[in-house]
Design a protein around this motif. Structure first.
Motif, PDB file in Angstrom:
ATOM      1  N   PHE A  75      76.597  32.560  68.359  1.00 29.51           N
ATOM      2  CA  PHE A  75      75.601  33.484  67.828  1.00 29.51           C
ATOM      3  C   PHE A  75      76.294  34.417  66.842  1.00 29.51           C
ATOM      4  N   PHE A  76      75.692  34.566  65.673  1.00 32.62           N
ATOM      5  CA  PHE A  76      76.196  35.517  64.679  1.00 32.62           C
ATOM      6  C   PHE A  76      75.182  36.650  64.601  1.00 32.62           C
ATOM      7  N   LEU A  77      75.506  37.802  65.147  1.00 34.66           N
ATOM      8  CA  LEU A  77      74.572  38.925  65.088  1.00 34.66           C
ATOM      9  C   LEU A  77      74.966  39.879  63.971  1.00 34.66           C
ATOM     10  N   GLU A  78      74.038  40.131  63.072  1.00 32.43           N
ATOM     11  CA  GLU A  78      74.322  41.026  61.945  1.00 32.43           C
ATOM     12  C   GLU A  78      73.044  41.745  61.536  1.00 32.43           C
ATOM     13  N   LYS A  79      73.175  43.066  61.423  1.00 33.71           N
ATOM     14  CA  LYS A  79      72.022  43.898  61.110  1.00 33.71           C
ATOM     15  C   LYS A  79      71.639  43.866  59.625  1.00 33.71           C
ATOM     16  N   ASP A  80      72.634  43.744  58.766  1.00 30.92           N
ATOM     17  CA  ASP A  80      72.412  43.877  57.330  1.00 30.92           C
ATOM     18  C   ASP A  80      71.766  42.618  56.743  1.00 30.92           C
ATOM     19  N   GLU A  81      70.527  42.758  56.367  1.00 31.24           N
ATOM     20  CA  GLU A  81      69.757  41.621  55.854  1.00 31.24           C
ATOM     21  C   GLU A  81      70.392  40.974  54.617  1.00 31.24           C
ATOM     22  N   SER A  82      71.057  41.797  53.815  1.00 28.85           N
ATOM     23  CA  SER A  82      71.612  41.265  52.562  1.00 28.85           C
ATOM     24  C   SER A  82      72.767  40.284  52.809  1.00 28.85           C
ATOM     25  N   LEU A  83      73.248  40.213  54.057  1.00 29.09           N
ATOM     26  CA  LEU A  83      74.351  39.289  54.353  1.00 29.09           C
ATOM     27  C   LEU A  83      73.864  37.944  54.882  1.00 29.09           C
ATOM     28  N   ILE A  84      72.583  37.838  55.119  1.00 29.70           N
ATOM     29  CA  ILE A  84      72.085  36.639  55.798  1.00 29.70           C
ATOM     30  C   ILE A  84      72.277  35.369  54.950  1.00 29.70           C
ATOM     31  N   LYS A  85      72.115  35.507  53.654  1.00 29.83           N
ATOM     32  CA  LYS A  85      72.334  34.331  52.781  1.00 29.83           C
ATOM     33  C   LYS A  85      73.771  33.820  52.877  1.00 29.83           C
ATOM     34  N   VAL A  86      74.698  34.767  52.871  1.00 37.63           N
ATOM     35  CA  VAL A  86      76.123  34.397  53.002  1.00 37.63           C
ATOM     36  C   VAL A  86      76.353  33.746  54.365  1.00 37.63           C
ATOM     37  N   LEU A  87      75.778  34.373  55.383  1.00 34.23           N
ATOM     38  CA  LEU A  87      75.956  33.843  56.740  1.00 34.23           C
ATOM     39  C   LEU A  87      75.385  32.433  56.880  1.00 34.23           C
ATOM     40  N   GLU A  88      74.297  32.189  56.199  1.00 30.41           N
ATOM     41  CA  GLU A  88      73.709  30.843  56.279  1.00 30.41           C
ATOM     42  C   GLU A  88      74.694  29.781  55.790  1.00 30.41           C
ATOM     43  N   GLN A  89      75.544  30.159  54.860  1.00 30.10           N
ATOM     44  CA  GLN A  89      76.581  29.231  54.392  1.00 30.10           C
ATOM     45  C   GLN A  89      77.712  29.126  55.419  1.00 30.10           C
TER      46      GLN A  89
END
Ligand code: SAH
Length: 197
Positions: A75-89
C-alpha cells in the motif's frame, strides 16, 4: 534484486520530488539509505511475501523497493494529490491510497516509512508512528536522530519494542527555498519497532 548495490542503483533512477511542498515535509529518501533500510528489512524477513505499507509514500521509493524484494502486496499512502500521477508509474501493481495518515485502516505485516519529521508541523511524526504501530506487526521508521527518546516512549506506551537502530548521514538536496546550501547532511535514524501481540 540480487544485491543491495543493485537495489540502490535501481532506486536511484526512480523519480524524486520536483516541486516539494515544505508544509508536507517532502524530502526524498536518498537511494543509498533507502537501499540499506530495505535490505536490512529483507534480511530480517519483513519484506518477502509480506503485506507492506509505505506511509507518506511521496514518489514511492520505499514501497517500490519492497515490491522489488518480493513483497506480496504494498500500500502506498500519500495525501498529496499532485503526486498520484508519479506514484502510478512507480507503484507498479501496488495499491495507491490518496488519503491522510489519519484515514489509514489497513492491517499489514510491515510498515516501512520515511514520514514527515515533525519539524514543520509538530507531532506529524507521532501520528504516523502511532498509526503504524496500531496497524502493523513491525515498523521501520526513518526520522531525526534526536527523535530517539520520543520513538522509545511511544513504543513503550503501546507495548512495542525497538529491536534495531541504524544511523545514517543522509544527503538532503536543497529543494526548499529556505535551504541555503546546495546539499547538506542530516543525521537520521531508522528504528525497527516490533509490536507484541
Ligand atoms: N516516503 C517518501 C517521501 C518522504 S517525505 C520518501 O521516502 O522519499 C514525507 C511524505 O509524507 C510526503 O510525500 C508528504 O506529502 C507526505 N505526508 C505529509 N503529511 C501527510 C499526511 N498527513 N498524510 C499522508 N501523507 C502525508
Amino acid at each position: 534484486m540480487r544485491s543491495k548495490s543493485q537495489l540502490a542503483v535501481f532506486l536511484s533512477k526512480l523519480p524524486v520530488f520536483t516541486s516539494p511542498k515544505a508544509y508536507l515535509e517532502q524530502y526524498s529518501t536518498d537511494s543509498e539509505v533507502a537501499a540499506d533500510v530495505l535490505w536490512n528489512a529483507y534480511l530480517l524477513g519483513d519484506v518477502s511475501n509480506k503485506v507492506v505499507a509505505d506511509l507518506g509514500a511521496g514518489t514511492g521509493i520505499l514501497g517500490r523497493g519492497c515490491l522489488e524484494l518480493q513483497a506480496k502486496k504494498v500500500f502506498f499512502l500519500e495525501k498529496d494529490e499532485s503526486l498520484i500521477k508519479v506514484l502510478e508509474q512507480t507503484a507498479k501493481e501496488g495499491v495507491i491510497l490518496n488519503r491522510d495518515i489519519t484515514e489509514f485502516d489497513k492491517k499489514v505485516d510491515t510498515v516501512i516509512m520515511n514520514p514527515p519529521f515533525g519539524v514543520q508541523k509538530r507531532k506529524a511524526d507521532k501520528v504516523f508512528l502511532e498509526k503504524a504501530i496500531l496497524n502493523a506487526k513491525v515498523v521501520y521508521m526513518l526520522g531525526k536522530v534526536e527523535g530517539d527518546g520520543f520513538v522509545d516512549a511511544i513504543a513503550k506506551e503501546h507495548g512495542a519494542k525497538i529491536t534495531h537502530r541504524w544511523k545514517y548521514s543522509m544527503p538532503l538536496k536543497a529543494t526548499q527555498k529556505f535551504h541555503t546550501k546546495k546539499k547538506h547532511l542530516v543525521e537520521v535514524m531508522c528504528w525497527r519497532v516490533v509490536i507484541m501481540q
